[in-house]
Design an enzyme around this catalytic site. Structure first.
Site, PDB file in Angstrom:
ATOM      1  N   ASP A 138       1.457  -6.458  -6.586  1.00 54.19           N
ATOM      2  CA  ASP A 138       0.237  -6.345  -5.795  1.00 54.19           C
ATOM      3  C   ASP A 138       0.417  -6.883  -4.376  1.00 54.19           C
ATOM      4  O   ASP A 138      -0.116  -6.316  -3.423  1.00 54.19           O
ATOM      5  CB  ASP A 138      -0.909  -7.088  -6.487  1.00 54.19           C
ATOM      6  CG  ASP A 138      -1.290  -6.463  -7.824  1.00 54.19           C
ATOM      7  OD1 ASP A 138      -1.189  -5.228  -7.953  1.00 54.19           O
ATOM      8  OD2 ASP A 138      -1.676  -7.219  -8.734  1.00 54.19           O
ATOM      9  N   GLY A 139       1.169  -7.953  -4.230  1.00 58.99           N
ATOM     10  CA  GLY A 139       1.406  -8.533  -2.904  1.00 58.99           C
ATOM     11  C   GLY A 139       2.176  -7.588  -2.002  1.00 58.99           C
ATOM     12  O   GLY A 139       1.823  -7.387  -0.831  1.00 58.99           O
TER      13      GLY A 139
END
Length: 157
Positions: A75-76
């Site tokens: 997600d980052g």
């Protein structure tokens, strides 16, 4: 076809290796110079050292002419690539598709959109050209001395 692979680790390099076998112009981006060098020394790809989440790096990689930008990570990483994809509220490449190879620990985005958990199936989703529209929003907070200002429009009352 012009493709940018954001992430030159094992998974990103394997994706670049596969794509470079075809009539595809591939660029890999990574913050690790050794990974970029390894990819460019062994594959027919262009390499760029930098943060894929920085608009200038994506522009230098040819994002304006890219057909596909692939974020390899969690997600980052996806958040960084999406932030870099939009500069001053405009898409760097409005016609490009953003592909996601979920290779992180959290997987919130992967679960939300229903991407497969195994890498081969996730890559097949991209290869099949399966797309889904997604909304993006940008938010900014004004912080002074570590505290949100009470009069800041970002603070809801």
């Amino acid at each position: 076809m012009r493709v940018i692979v954001c992430g030159a680790g094992q998974v990103g390099t394997n994706i670049a290796r596969y794509l470079s076998r075809f009539d595809t112009d591939v660029t890999v981006i990574d913050i690790n110079p050794a990974l970029v060098a390894a990819a460019t020394d062994t594959l027919d790809v262009r390499g760029l050292v930098g943060h894929a989440g920085h608009p200038d790096v994506l522009k230098q990689a040819g994002a304006a002419d890219a057909d596909l930008i692939i974020a390899v990570g969690g997600d980052g990483t996806l958040s960084e690539v999406v932030n870099g994809f939009f500069h001053a509220g405009e898409a760097i490449s409005p016609d490009a598709t953003l592909g996601v190879i979920p290779f992180g620990t959290g997987g919130d985005f992967r679960r939300t959109v229903g991407l497969p958990t195994d890498l081969s199936s996730a890559a097949q989703v991209i290869a099949d050209g399966a797309t889904r529209a997604s909304e993006c929003a940008m938010a900014a907070l004004l912080v002074r001395h570590g505290v949100l200002e009470a009069g800041d429009p970002a603070v809801r009352r």
